[in-house]
Design a protein around this motif. Structure first.
Motif, PDB file in Angstrom:
ATOM      1  N   GLN A  80      10.774  -1.454  15.440  1.00 23.32           N
ATOM      2  CA  GLN A  80      10.772  -2.891  15.718  1.00 23.32           C
ATOM      3  C   GLN A  80      11.744  -3.634  14.804  1.00 23.32           C
ATOM      4  O   GLN A  80      12.336  -4.635  15.201  1.00 23.32           O
ATOM      5  CB  GLN A  80       9.377  -3.476  15.529  1.00 23.32           C
ATOM      6  CG  GLN A  80       8.336  -2.939  16.479  1.00 23.32           C
ATOM      7  CD  GLN A  80       6.934  -3.411  16.087  1.00 23.32           C
ATOM      8  OE1 GLN A  80       6.760  -4.483  15.537  1.00 23.32           O
ATOM      9  NE2 GLN A  80       5.945  -2.573  16.366  1.00 23.32           N
ATOM     10  N   PHE A  81      11.888  -3.150  13.562  1.00 24.03           N
ATOM     11  CA  PHE A  81      12.766  -3.811  12.600  1.00 24.03           C
ATOM     12  C   PHE A  81      14.206  -3.345  12.748  1.00 24.03           C
ATOM     13  O   PHE A  81      15.119  -4.020  12.307  1.00 24.03           O
ATOM     14  CB  PHE A  81      12.258  -3.560  11.175  1.00 24.03           C
ATOM     15  CG  PHE A  81      11.099  -4.434  10.805  1.00 24.03           C
ATOM     16  CD1 PHE A  81      11.301  -5.587  10.061  1.00 24.03           C
ATOM     17  CD2 PHE A  81       9.811  -4.117  11.207  1.00 24.03           C
ATOM     18  CE1 PHE A  81      10.238  -6.407   9.717  1.00 24.03           C
ATOM     19  CE2 PHE A  81       8.729  -4.935  10.865  1.00 24.03           C
ATOM     20  CZ  PHE A  81       8.953  -6.087  10.129  1.00 24.03           C
ATOM     21  N   ALA A 117       4.309  -2.893   6.547  1.00 24.60           N
ATOM     22  CA  ALA A 117       3.458  -1.702   6.530  1.00 24.60           C
ATOM     23  C   ALA A 117       2.496  -1.752   5.348  1.00 24.60           C
ATOM     24  O   ALA A 117       1.316  -1.407   5.483  1.00 24.60           O
ATOM     25  CB  ALA A 117       4.321  -0.438   6.470  1.00 24.60           C
ATOM     26  N   CYS A 118       2.980  -2.204   4.196  1.00 23.80           N
ATOM     27  CA  CYS A 118       2.115  -2.303   3.016  1.00 23.80           C
ATOM     28  C   CYS A 118       1.065  -3.394   3.176  1.00 23.80           C
ATOM     29  O   CYS A 118      -0.069  -3.228   2.712  1.00 23.80           O
ATOM     30  CB  CYS A 118       2.957  -2.529   1.761  1.00 23.80           C
ATOM     31  SG  CYS A 118       3.854  -1.049   1.233  1.00 23.80           S
ATOM     32  N   GLU A 119       1.413  -4.506   3.826  1.00 23.30           N
ATOM     33  CA  GLU A 119       0.423  -5.548   4.092  1.00 23.30           C
ATOM     34  C   GLU A 119      -0.724  -4.982   4.925  1.00 23.30           C
ATOM     35  O   GLU A 119      -1.904  -5.180   4.599  1.00 23.30           O
ATOM     36  CB  GLU A 119       1.054  -6.721   4.852  1.00 23.30           C
ATOM     37  CG  GLU A 119       1.987  -7.576   4.057  1.00 23.30           C
ATOM     38  CD  GLU A 119       2.702  -8.615   4.898  1.00 23.30           C
ATOM     39  OE1 GLU A 119       3.195  -9.590   4.307  1.00 23.30           O
ATOM     40  OE2 GLU A 119       2.790  -8.472   6.144  1.00 23.30           O
ATOM     41  N   ALA A 154       1.948   5.788   8.235  1.00 25.81           N
ATOM     42  CA  ALA A 154       1.735   5.627   9.682  1.00 25.81           C
ATOM     43  C   ALA A 154       2.180   4.246  10.146  1.00 25.81           C
ATOM     44  O   ALA A 154       2.843   4.116  11.183  1.00 25.81           O
ATOM     45  CB  ALA A 154       0.261   5.854  10.012  1.00 25.81           C
ATOM     46  N   ARG A 155       1.832   3.218   9.390  1.00 29.67           N
ATOM     47  CA  ARG A 155       2.255   1.853   9.753  1.00 29.67           C
ATOM     48  C   ARG A 155       3.775   1.735   9.702  1.00 29.67           C
ATOM     49  O   ARG A 155       4.392   1.148  10.581  1.00 29.67           O
ATOM     50  CB  ARG A 155       1.627   0.819   8.813  1.00 29.67           C
ATOM     51  CG  ARG A 155       0.131   0.822   8.770  1.00 29.67           C
ATOM     52  CD  ARG A 155      -0.489   0.163   9.952  1.00 29.67           C
ATOM     53  NE  ARG A 155      -1.923  -0.058   9.677  1.00 29.67           N
ATOM     54  CZ  ARG A 155      -2.806  -0.265  10.610  1.00 29.67           C
ATOM     55  NH1 ARG A 155      -2.454  -0.294  11.869  1.00 29.67           N
ATOM     56  NH2 ARG A 155      -4.068  -0.459  10.301  1.00 29.67           N
ATOM     57  N   GLN A 196     -13.682   3.098  11.316  1.00 31.51           N
ATOM     58  CA  GLN A 196     -12.521   3.238  12.206  1.00 31.51           C
ATOM     59  C   GLN A 196     -12.028   1.893  12.732  1.00 31.51           C
ATOM     60  O   GLN A 196     -10.820   1.681  12.892  1.00 31.51           O
ATOM     61  CB  GLN A 196     -12.851   4.158  13.378  1.00 31.51           C
ATOM     62  CG  GLN A 196     -13.003   5.605  12.974  1.00 31.51           C
ATOM     63  CD  GLN A 196     -13.356   6.471  14.148  1.00 31.51           C
ATOM     64  OE1 GLN A 196     -12.626   6.510  15.131  1.00 31.51           O
ATOM     65  NE2 GLN A 196     -14.489   7.155  14.060  1.00 31.51           N
ATOM     66  N   HIS A 197     -12.960   1.002  13.003  1.00 36.56           N
ATOM     67  CA  HIS A 197     -12.568  -0.318  13.527  1.00 36.56           C
ATOM     68  C   HIS A 197     -11.707  -1.081  12.517  1.00 36.56           C
ATOM     69  O   HIS A 197     -10.857  -1.889  12.915  1.00 36.56           O
ATOM     70  CB  HIS A 197     -13.818  -1.129  13.895  1.00 36.56           C
ATOM     71  CG  HIS A 197     -14.705  -1.438  12.724  1.00 36.56           C
ATOM     72  ND1 HIS A 197     -15.492  -0.480  12.102  1.00 36.56           N
ATOM     73  CD2 HIS A 197     -14.899  -2.577  12.029  1.00 36.56           C
ATOM     74  CE1 HIS A 197     -16.138  -1.039  11.085  1.00 36.56           C
ATOM     75  NE2 HIS A 197     -15.802  -2.307  11.022  1.00 36.56           N
ATOM     76  N   LEU A 198     -11.884  -0.827  11.234  1.00 35.59           N
ATOM     77  CA  LEU A 198     -11.076  -1.489  10.217  1.00 35.59           C
ATOM     78  C   LEU A 198      -9.678  -0.881  10.122  1.00 35.59           C
ATOM     79  O   LEU A 198      -8.748  -1.517   9.622  1.00 35.59           O
ATOM     80  CB  LEU A 198     -11.768  -1.405   8.850  1.00 35.59           C
ATOM     81  CG  LEU A 198     -13.131  -2.088   8.765  1.00 35.59           C
ATOM     82  CD1 LEU A 198     -13.808  -1.758   7.440  1.00 35.59           C
ATOM     83  CD2 LEU A 198     -12.991  -3.585   8.962  1.00 35.59           C
ATOM     84  N   ILE A 199      -9.541   0.336  10.602  1.00 36.20           N
ATOM     85  CA  ILE A 199      -8.232   0.989  10.621  1.00 36.20           C
ATOM     86  C   ILE A 199      -7.410   0.453  11.789  1.00 36.20           C
ATOM     87  O   ILE A 199      -6.234   0.126  11.637  1.00 36.20           O
ATOM     88  CB  ILE A 199      -8.388   2.524  10.700  1.00 36.20           C
ATOM     89  CG1 ILE A 199      -9.070   3.035   9.425  1.00 36.20           C
ATOM     90  CG2 ILE A 199      -7.038   3.204  10.915  1.00 36.20           C
ATOM     91  CD1 ILE A 199      -9.517   4.478   9.484  1.00 36.20           C
ATOM     92  N   THR A 200      -8.036   0.328  12.941  1.00 35.82           N
ATOM     93  CA  THR A 200      -7.302  -0.159  14.115  1.00 35.82           C
ATOM     94  C   THR A 200      -7.114  -1.668  14.102  1.00 35.82           C
ATOM     95  O   THR A 200      -6.125  -2.171  14.625  1.00 35.82           O
ATOM     96  CB  THR A 200      -8.006   0.269  15.421  1.00 35.82           C
ATOM     97  OG1 THR A 200      -9.362  -0.218  15.398  1.00 35.82           O
ATOM     98  CG2 THR A 200      -8.009   1.777  15.570  1.00 35.82           C
TER      99      THR A 200
END
Length: 174
Positions: free
Chosen positions: A95-96, A107-109, A87-88, A159-163
């Motif tokens: 953008q890249f 994305a991995c970070e 998803a990331r 969920q807050h840690l996902i966003t």
């Protein structure tokens, strides 16, 4: 495990992981992520090794992300990481720009930061249940149902840690 099976190579070092990534690129795979290898006998740290290849130029970008190993039993962590990373990556790739390298590392970070936060929240929940953590991984079918339920990743409460991941991990070029 999967990278070793697909490449018929033992991965015991960063150099081995880089060679496995190169071999997978030779099969036509542009993006490779080896999610957790233990190197140099340091059992407190795991390393993600990633490699992205520009299919037009053949240029590659290989990187490593180190993160602390979290003791515990976690149900669904591999699937969760894959979903977060994909998803990331999908949201960052425009953008890249097409053919540009760097989107996979970023994305991995972000996926590693999200995963670490959710696993930490899950571990805290596990401790609160009082269900003992097994000393080793248990084979499917031999896992007590209360342990499996209690050790599923705490995705909805986190969920807050996902966003907005609160942990930070940085990719290092290798």
């Amino acid at each position: 495990f999967e990278a070793e099976q697909l490449t018929d190579m033992k991965i015991a070092s960063v150099a081995d992981a880089k060679r496995a990534c190169d071999k997978l690129h030779s099969f036509g795979v542009p993006n490779v992520v080896i999610t957790s290898i233990n190197v140099d006998g340091d059992s407190s740290q795991l390393h993600l090794i990633g490699s992205e290849r520009n299919e037009e130029s053949g240029a590659t970008h290989q990187f490593s992300i180190s993160f602390p190993k979290l003791d515990g039993y976690f149900t669904g962590s591999g699937d969760f990481f894959a979903a977060m990373m994909l998803a990331r990556h999908a949201s960052l790739a425009p953008q890249f720009g097409r053919g540009c390298l760097g989107a996979l590392a970023r994305a991995c970070e972000l996926a590693t930061a999200t995963q670490a936060g959710v696993m930490s929240a899950t571990r805290n929940y596990q401790v609160s249940t009082g269900v003992p953590v097994p000393a080793t991984n248990l084979v499917r079918g031999l896992r007590p149902a209360d342990m499996v339920r209690g050790f599923e990743l705490r995705i909805i409460p986190s969920q807050h840690l996902i966003t907005n991941p609160t942990m930070v991990f940085t990719a290092t070029d290798i």
